[in-house]
Design a protein around this motif. Structure first.
Motif, PDB file in Angstrom:
ATOM      1  N   SER A  55       9.945   1.483   2.579  1.00  0.00           N
ATOM      2  CA  SER A  55      10.658   2.653   2.432  1.00  0.00           C
ATOM      3  C   SER A  55      11.920   2.144   1.517  1.00  0.00           C
ATOM      4  N   SER A  56      12.509   1.062   1.600  1.00  0.00           N
ATOM      5  CA  SER A  56      13.549   0.506   0.860  1.00  0.00           C
ATOM      6  C   SER A  56      13.271   0.314  -0.627  1.00  0.00           C
ATOM      7  N   THR A  92       9.347  -4.458  10.140  1.00  0.00           N
ATOM      8  CA  THR A  92      10.102  -4.637   8.749  1.00  0.00           C
ATOM      9  C   THR A  92       9.282  -4.450   7.615  1.00  0.00           C
ATOM     10  N   PRO A  93       8.052  -5.654   7.523  1.00  0.00           N
ATOM     11  CA  PRO A  93       7.089  -5.181   6.532  1.00  0.00           C
ATOM     12  C   PRO A  93       6.576  -3.898   6.250  1.00  0.00           C
ATOM     13  N   ALA A  94       6.181  -3.206   7.590  1.00  0.00           N
ATOM     14  CA  ALA A  94       5.451  -2.156   7.686  1.00  0.00           C
ATOM     15  C   ALA A  94       6.159  -1.023   7.250  1.00  0.00           C
ATOM     16  N   PHE A  95       7.399  -0.774   7.545  1.00  0.00           N
ATOM     17  CA  PHE A  95       8.278   0.602   7.367  1.00  0.00           C
ATOM     18  C   PHE A  95       9.335   0.097   6.455  1.00  0.00           C
ATOM     19  N   LEU A 101       0.737  -0.988  -0.002  1.00  0.00           N
ATOM     20  CA  LEU A 101       0.143   0.027  -0.008  1.00  0.00           C
ATOM     21  C   LEU A 101       0.707   1.201  -0.054  1.00  0.00           C
ATOM     22  N   PRO A 102       2.017   1.380   0.819  1.00  0.00           N
ATOM     23  CA  PRO A 102       2.759   2.498   0.857  1.00  0.00           C
ATOM     24  C   PRO A 102       3.634   2.673  -0.542  1.00  0.00           C
TER      25      PRO A 102
END
Length: 181
Positions: free
Chosen positions: A158-159, A151-154, A19-20
């Protein structure tokens, strides 16, 4: 069936990752202001920034402790560590400003994105749920509870966005150089 904090629903983790990226990628990649910032900064910065991926070694350590399934942790952890380690030589190559340096940085970005594709796929097929294809000796990758959920949420989205921005920047530099010729 109720979900506990220990057994994350794989769809929630996928949603937290994608989603992000789905929302952020078009906003960042199509923004003129972001393009101006990317044009003004050295191409090596976005590459070198991902040196932090060496901390993916936590997955290797967790596998050794029996806290993560090795079938997930080994490829994901090794891929992250290699991406982090090769960020420095790829950044140095990008800093040269040559076509060969840009190609090296592009290859590094593709490797980093491929690592995420492998890790996400393995996380999905080793976690309990509809897509579980591999039943490992450890029941879950542990991404549903704090601090593992970061890890999966940010970190991952981001990476992925950093890789996308780096690829945009490198492509814009290639086009600018071609236009100068």
């Amino acid at each position: 069936m109720a979900l506990s904090a220990r057994t994350p629903h794989p769809y929630r983790c996928c949603l937290a990752i994608f989603l992000p990226v789905i929302i952020g990628a078009p906003l960042l990649l199509l923004s003129k202001r972001v393009g101006q910032v990317l044009d003004a900064m050295p191409a090596s910065w976005l590459v070198a920034l991902q040196l932090f991926r060496v901390f993916g070694s936590w997955a290797l350590a967790a596998s050794l402790r029996g806290a993560l399934p090795g079938v997930f942790a080994l490829p994901a952890g090794i891929g992250d560590v290699l991406t982090g380690l090769f960020a420095v030589p790829a950044a140095i190559a990008a800093a040269t400003g040559t076509a060969q340096g840009r190609r090296a940085a592009i290859a590094w970005n593709i490797f980093g994105l491929a690592d995420f594709a492998v890790a996400i796929t393995l996380g999905l097929i080793t976690s309990p749920g509809r897509f579980q294809l591999i039943v490992a000796d450890v029941s879950s990758i542990g991404a549903g509870a704090y601090p593992g959920v970061l890890t999966p949420a940010f970190v991952v989205p981001s990476s992925i966005l950093l890789h996308a921005l780096s690829l945009r920047q490198l492509r814009r530099r290639s086009k600018a150089e071609a236009a100068r010729r």
